[in-house]
Structures are given as structure tokens and as C-alpha cells.
Design a protein around this motif. Structure first.
Motif, PDB file in Angstrom:
ATOM      1  N   ILE A 175     -29.984  34.235  -7.317  1.00 42.39           N
ATOM      2  CA  ILE A 175     -29.233  35.100  -6.393  1.00 42.39           C
ATOM      3  C   ILE A 175     -29.212  34.535  -4.981  1.00 42.39           C
ATOM      4  N   ASP A 176     -30.019  33.508  -4.740  1.00 40.51           N
ATOM      5  CA  ASP A 176     -30.015  32.874  -3.419  1.00 40.51           C
ATOM      6  C   ASP A 176     -28.667  32.194  -3.180  1.00 40.51           C
ATOM      7  N   ASP A 177     -28.188  32.244  -1.936  1.00 35.94           N
ATOM      8  CA  ASP A 177     -26.848  31.696  -1.646  1.00 35.94           C
ATOM      9  C   ASP A 177     -26.809  30.177  -1.761  1.00 35.94           C
ATOM     10  N   LYS A 178     -27.960  29.510  -1.902  1.00 36.24           N
ATOM     11  CA  LYS A 178     -27.989  28.066  -2.108  1.00 36.24           C
ATOM     12  C   LYS A 178     -27.988  27.704  -3.595  1.00 36.24           C
ATOM     13  N   SER A 179     -27.972  28.726  -4.431  1.00 36.71           N
ATOM     14  CA  SER A 179     -28.051  28.483  -5.866  1.00 36.71           C
ATOM     15  C   SER A 179     -26.670  28.366  -6.498  1.00 36.71           C
ATOM     16  N   SER A 180     -26.555  27.457  -7.467  1.00 40.62           N
ATOM     17  CA  SER A 180     -25.319  27.273  -8.220  1.00 40.62           C
ATOM     18  C   SER A 180     -25.689  26.826  -9.634  1.00 40.62           C
ATOM     19  N   VAL A 181     -25.129  27.502 -10.646  1.00 45.35           N
ATOM     20  CA  VAL A 181     -25.491  27.234 -12.037  1.00 45.35           C
ATOM     21  C   VAL A 181     -24.234  26.957 -12.851  1.00 45.35           C
ATOM     22  N   SER A 182     -24.233  25.842 -13.570  1.00 51.11           N
ATOM     23  CA  SER A 182     -23.149  25.559 -14.512  1.00 51.11           C
ATOM     24  C   SER A 182     -23.306  26.508 -15.692  1.00 51.11           C
ATOM     25  N   ALA A 183     -22.232  27.292 -15.961  1.00 51.33           N
ATOM     26  CA  ALA A 183     -22.366  28.380 -16.934  1.00 51.33           C
ATOM     27  C   ALA A 183     -21.294  28.311 -18.019  1.00 51.33           C
ATOM     28  N   PHE A 184     -21.478  29.229 -18.995  1.00 50.06           N
ATOM     29  CA  PHE A 184     -20.639  29.201 -20.189  1.00 50.06           C
ATOM     30  C   PHE A 184     -20.343  30.642 -20.608  1.00 50.06           C
ATOM     31  N   ILE A 185     -19.026  30.946 -20.764  1.00 49.80           N
ATOM     32  CA  ILE A 185     -18.618  32.272 -21.234  1.00 49.80           C
ATOM     33  C   ILE A 185     -18.658  32.236 -22.761  1.00 49.80           C
ATOM     34  N   CYS A 192     -17.690  27.820 -16.412  1.00 52.05           N
ATOM     35  CA  CYS A 192     -17.534  28.436 -15.096  1.00 52.05           C
ATOM     36  C   CYS A 192     -18.759  28.078 -14.259  1.00 52.05           C
ATOM     37  N   ILE A 193     -18.766  28.549 -13.023  1.00 50.29           N
ATOM     38  CA  ILE A 193     -19.904  28.336 -12.124  1.00 50.29           C
ATOM     39  C   ILE A 193     -20.394  29.701 -11.638  1.00 50.29           C
ATOM     40  N   VAL A 194     -21.692  29.930 -11.767  1.00 52.94           N
ATOM     41  CA  VAL A 194     -22.305  31.172 -11.262  1.00 52.94           C
ATOM     42  C   VAL A 194     -23.045  30.843  -9.976  1.00 52.94           C
ATOM     43  N   TYR A 201     -25.630  40.208  -3.006  1.00 58.01           N
ATOM     44  CA  TYR A 201     -26.951  40.418  -3.583  1.00 58.01           C
ATOM     45  C   TYR A 201     -27.469  41.840  -3.383  1.00 58.01           C
ATOM     46  N   ASN A 202     -27.006  42.528  -2.320  1.00 59.97           N
ATOM     47  CA  ASN A 202     -27.433  43.922  -2.137  1.00 59.97           C
ATOM     48  C   ASN A 202     -26.932  44.820  -3.263  1.00 59.97           C
ATOM     49  N   ASP A 203     -25.852  44.396  -3.917  1.00 56.48           N
ATOM     50  CA  ASP A 203     -25.351  45.125  -5.086  1.00 56.48           C
ATOM     51  C   ASP A 203     -25.933  44.563  -6.379  1.00 56.48           C
ATOM     52  N   GLY A 204     -26.811  43.548  -6.254  1.00 48.77           N
ATOM     53  CA  GLY A 204     -27.422  42.952  -7.435  1.00 48.77           C
ATOM     54  C   GLY A 204     -26.438  42.154  -8.274  1.00 48.77           C
ATOM     55  N   LEU A 205     -25.425  41.551  -7.627  1.00 45.65           N
ATOM     56  CA  LEU A 205     -24.388  40.833  -8.370  1.00 45.65           C
ATOM     57  C   LEU A 205     -24.362  39.355  -8.019  1.00 45.65           C
ATOM     58  N   LEU A 206     -23.773  38.555  -8.917  1.00 46.68           N
ATOM     59  CA  LEU A 206     -23.524  37.132  -8.701  1.00 46.68           C
ATOM     60  C   LEU A 206     -22.024  36.866  -8.801  1.00 46.68           C
ATOM     61  N   ARG A 207     -21.604  35.820  -8.131  1.00 49.90           N
ATOM     62  CA  ARG A 207     -20.192  35.448  -8.138  1.00 49.90           C
ATOM     63  C   ARG A 207     -19.934  34.409  -9.234  1.00 49.90           C
ATOM     64  N   VAL A 208     -18.877  34.618 -10.005  1.00 47.09           N
ATOM     65  CA  VAL A 208     -18.502  33.679 -11.060  1.00 47.09           C
ATOM     66  C   VAL A 208     -17.171  33.037 -10.673  1.00 47.09           C
ATOM     67  N   GLU A 209     -17.172  31.718 -10.503  1.00 48.63           N
ATOM     68  CA  GLU A 209     -15.973  30.999 -10.034  1.00 48.63           C
ATOM     69  C   GLU A 209     -15.529  29.949 -11.043  1.00 48.63           C
ATOM     70  N   LEU A 251      -5.555  29.716  -8.404  1.00 51.60           N
ATOM     71  CA  LEU A 251      -5.352  28.856  -9.572  1.00 51.60           C
ATOM     72  C   LEU A 251      -6.430  29.099 -10.622  1.00 51.60           C
ATOM     73  N   THR A 252      -7.539  29.661 -10.175  1.00 53.73           N
ATOM     74  CA  THR A 252      -8.614  30.013 -11.112  1.00 53.73           C
ATOM     75  C   THR A 252      -9.026  31.465 -10.857  1.00 53.73           C
ATOM     76  N   GLN A 253      -9.681  32.036 -11.847  1.00 45.50           N
ATOM     77  CA  GLN A 253     -10.111  33.422 -11.718  1.00 45.50           C
ATOM     78  C   GLN A 253     -11.510  33.513 -11.094  1.00 45.50           C
ATOM     79  N   VAL A 254     -11.756  34.662 -10.469  1.00 43.56           N
ATOM     80  CA  VAL A 254     -13.076  34.959  -9.914  1.00 43.56           C
ATOM     81  C   VAL A 254     -13.552  36.284 -10.509  1.00 43.56           C
ATOM     82  N   ALA A 255     -14.820  36.322 -10.893  1.00 46.28           N
ATOM     83  CA  ALA A 255     -15.380  37.554 -11.463  1.00 46.28           C
ATOM     84  C   ALA A 255     -16.774  37.772 -10.882  1.00 46.28           C
ATOM     85  N   TYR A 256     -17.338  38.914 -11.220  1.00 50.45           N
ATOM     86  CA  TYR A 256     -18.677  39.264 -10.723  1.00 50.45           C
ATOM     87  C   TYR A 256     -19.573  39.600 -11.907  1.00 50.45           C
TER      88      TYR A 256
END
Length: 279
Positions: A175-185, A192-194, A201-209, A251-256
């Protein structure tokens, strides 16, 4: 002769006294009036008797009341001590139950990813704030820990080790803003990238790009680590999609994503004792 007369007179006086006494006894209950002297005495004696009786009753009642109060106070003290003891024991049981649940969760996590060698560790400190962005665990070089080793908790991915000391390690969570994880739906098998985001983070969410525009993403989709990551091994659960951003100009989707790890409460973690990038 004189001695005989004195004896007879004494008997006569005794007999008269007995007769008067007998008559007094017979008339005591039957007479309808009392003498003025008896009335005067009654006016004085009866109130005094009443007062003495009332005072005696009051005194006995007061003594009994004080005795009952003391008994109730002792009983109250004993009951309070029992309540405090039961409350303490209940807290211990709750703590034991919580710890048992956490250990059971770690055990299930360990079994789910049985192919990865893991070691348990306890959180001993964290950076200021309510969320576990960066925190410290109680094992380090002596336990074989190294930077970039993956850390898990709850039901899945927590983060990675960023610093190692002789008997401690620092962990950066995803959840740290320096974190980036290669992910898989999982459902669509798309990459995707999480990323951590300070605005989320106050909502306990991560950004999926970087979700392809043609990916049919739906709420509830499961997201795991992908096979392309240099740090994180594939297949570790990250979380589930809870919101999809609607922006046709992208051009790409964004999710949470809602992570499966509780980043507000952290006690024990599992560290994968293998560097994935070197495998």
C-alpha cells in the motif's frame, strides 16, 4: 400462759395478712377503676415505657441495619473482585482466541503456498500513522533474511523486505506509494500493475493500472502476482476488484482493488526465504 397468748396473736396477724393478700389477688383483675395515685404513676410511667420500647426497637433496628450494610459492603467487594477476575480472564481468553485465529490464518497461508519455503516473524514497530506502510519485524540476517524477500500475511501478499539488520528487517507493504507489483487478473488471464497510492490508502484500496481496454473486467475479479515480476513469485493473492473507473479517453483501463491483507492490524507475518529474481 403469756407465751401461749403471744403465739396465738402472731398466728392471727399472719392469717389476716394472708387474707388481705388473697383478697387483693381476687380483686386485681376485676376492679373497674384505679386509684388517683396509680393514674398519676401511669401518666409518667407509660410514656417512659413507650419511649424506652421505641428507643430499644430503634437501637436494635439500627444495629441490624449497620450490620447488614457492612455485610453488603463485604459482599459487594467480593463480587467486584470476582467481576474483575472474570473480566481479566475473559480478556486473556479473547487474546488467546485472537492469537489462535491469527496463527490458524498463517498456517492456512503457509499450506496454500506450500511450494515456497517460509519463516514466521513478529512485527515489533512501524512508521507513524494508522497504516502499516513500512514496519519492522524481529528477524534479520541471523534468520537468513535478505532484501527483496517476499512477505505475506492474512490471505496473501503483504510486501517485501527493504532493509536487513542482524536481528531485524524492515518491510515495505504494497500500500506504500513507492510500491508496484506486476499482477495477473485470474479470470481473464490479463496482466496489469497494482500500485500503492497515497490518495487511496485511507480507504484501504490499491490502484490497478495498465489493464487493456478490451479486457472485460468485472467487480470481484481476483488479482494475483504474475510470472513477470522480478521480486514477487507468481500466484500469490493480492485482492479483488471493487471499482472500475469509467474513462473512454484512456487507452487502458484503471480499477481499484481491495487487498486481502489488513494493513491496519499487523502482528505476525510469513517471509518467503527465497529470492525469486535469482530462480
Amino acid at each position: 400462759m403469756a407465751r401461749r397468748r403471744r403465739f396465738t396473736s402472731q398466728k392471727i396477724m399472719t392469717g389476716i395478712s394472708v387474707l388481705f393478700l388473697f383478697l387483693m389477688i381476687l380483686t386485681w383483675e376485676t376492679r373497674s377503676e384505679i386509684t388517683p395515685i396509680e393514674k398519676s404513676v401511669a401518666y409518667v410511667v407509660i410514656p417512659v415505657q413507650k419511649g424506652v420500647t421505641y428507643f430499644g426497637d430503634w437501637l436494635v433496628g439500627s444495629v441490624n441495619f449497620i450490620k447488614n450494610i457492612n455485610e453488603l459492603e463485604q459482599l459487594n467487594i467480593a463480587l467486584n473482585e470476582e467481576v474483575h477476575q472474570l473480566t481479566y480472564e475473559n480478556k486473556i481468553l479473547d487474546q488467546s482466541k485472537s492469537e489462535l485465529e491469527r496463527l490458524r490464518t498463517l498456517y492456512e497461508l503457509d499450506q496454500r503456498y506450500a511450494d515456497y519455503p517460509k519463516t514466521g516473524s513478529r512485527v515489533i514497530s512501524k512508521d507513524p500513522g494508522n497504516w502499516y506502510h513500512v514496519f519492522t519485524i524481529d528477524k534479520g540476517e541471523s534468520a537468513g533474511f535478505k532484501p527483496d524477500m517476499v512477505v505475506m500475511s492474512g490471505a496473501g501478499l503483504l510486501g517485501k523486505i527493504i532493509e536487513v539488520g542482524p536481528n531485524y528487517s524492515k518491510v515495505r507493504s504494497i500500500i506504500d506509494d513507492k510500491s508496484s507489483v506486476s499482477a495477473f487478473i485470474v479470470r481473464t488471464e490479463d496482466l496489469c500493475i497494482v500500485k500503492g497510492d497515497l490518495t487511496l490508502y485511507n480507504d484501504g484500496l490499491l490502484r490497478v493500472e495498465y489493464i487493456g481496454e478490451d479486457v472485460n473486467l468485472i467487480i470481484g475479479d481476483e488479482v494475483t502476482t504474475s510470472h513477470l515480476g522480478e521480486v514477487y513469485p507468481p500466484g500469490i493473492l493480492i485482492g479483488h476488484i471493487v471499482e472500475i473507473e469509467n474513462n473512454p479517453n484512456r487507452l487502458t483501463q484503471v480499477a481499484y482493488l481491495k487487498p486481502v491483507v489488513d494493513f491496519k492490524h499487523m502482528d505476525e507475518v510469513l517471509v518467503i526465504k527465497r529470492l525469486w529474481r535469482n530462480q
